[in-house]
Write an enzyme that holds these catalytic residues in place. Sequence first.
Site, PDB file in Angstrom:
ATOM      1  N   SER A  96       0.838  -1.194   0.000  1.00 10.01           N
ATOM      2  CA  SER A  96       0.000   0.000   0.000  1.00 10.01           C
ATOM      3  C   SER A  96       0.881   1.255   0.000  1.00 10.01           C
ATOM      4  O   SER A  96       1.683   1.430  -0.916  1.00 10.01           O
ATOM      5  CB  SER A  96      -0.955  -0.044   1.195  1.00 10.01           C
ATOM      6  N   HIS A 229      -7.892  -5.540   0.328  1.00  7.40           N
ATOM      7  CA  HIS A 229      -6.674  -4.748   0.449  1.00  7.40           C
ATOM      8  C   HIS A 229      -5.626  -5.431   1.326  1.00  7.40           C
ATOM      9  O   HIS A 229      -4.434  -5.332   1.059  1.00  7.40           O
ATOM     10  CB  HIS A 229      -7.014  -3.366   1.001  1.00  7.40           C
TER      11      HIS A 229
END
Length: 252
Positions: A96, A229
Site C-alpha cells: 500500500s 486490500h
Amino acid sequence: MTSSVQHKSDWIQRYHPAPDAKNRLVCFPYAGGAASYFHPVSRMLSPEIDVLAVQYPGRQDRRTEPPSASIEELARHVTTALRPWADRPLTLLGHSMGAMVAYEVARLLTQDGAAPLSLVVSGRRSPTSVRQESVHQRDDEGIVAEMERLGGSDLRAFQDPELRALFLPVIRADYKAVETYRHQAGPALSCPVLALLGDSDPMASLEETRAWAQHTSGPFELRTFPGGHFYLNSHAVAVTEAVRDHITALNG
C-alpha cells in the site's frame, strides 16, 4: 560473506539477523503500519534471506517523533539509512503506502548507481494511476470508517480515547502523504518489478496495477491472490513464498 556488522538506525529493524544470506529484503509498511507487521516475514525467510523492516517515525519505538510529511521525505531518509546495507543485493517490498515509498527509494538508489535487485509492490496502483482521494481531510470517525472498509486493522484500539489520540494523527499524516503524492517524471527503473494484488482490493484495480510495467525497463510480473486490500493477512505463507521464489530466481 559473513558479517556481524550492525548498522544502527532508527529507520531499520532487523528481527532475525542473517549475516550469511546472499540477499536482503527491505519491507515497507502500509499507512498507519509499523515495522513489526513484517516480523512473521522475517521469521519465515531467515536465515536464507536477511530481512530488514522500515520503521517510519510516529509509531512504536519512534512514537514521540512527528510523522513524515511526504512520500518523498520518507524515501530520502530511508535511502540514507539503507546505504550501509547495500553490500548485498536489495529487494524492496512495500504494501500500500509502503509500495510508493519503496518505489521512490528504488529510484534514489538507482540514481546512486546502487539499483535494487528487484521491487515488489503490493496492494497499490501504479504511481501514475491517480485517484482523487481526501481521507486525510475527514474527521476522526471518517478515518476510522475508511480503515474499517479496508480491513486489516484491529479497530478495538480506537475505542480507547488514549490510543485513539495516539494513533489517529499518525494515520492521518500517512494518508495525507499518500493522497498528496504526485509522480515526478524521470528515468524508468531498470530492475524487475513484481506486483501483488488482492483480486477484490478496492484500492487498486487489475488495470491500475498492470500499469506498474510502465515504470521499469526490466521484466514485469503480476500475481493475484484471493481477498481485499489486506489479502496478505490471509495468505501470508503463500505471499512470502512468492517473494522468496522471486528473489531466488533472480540471484540464487
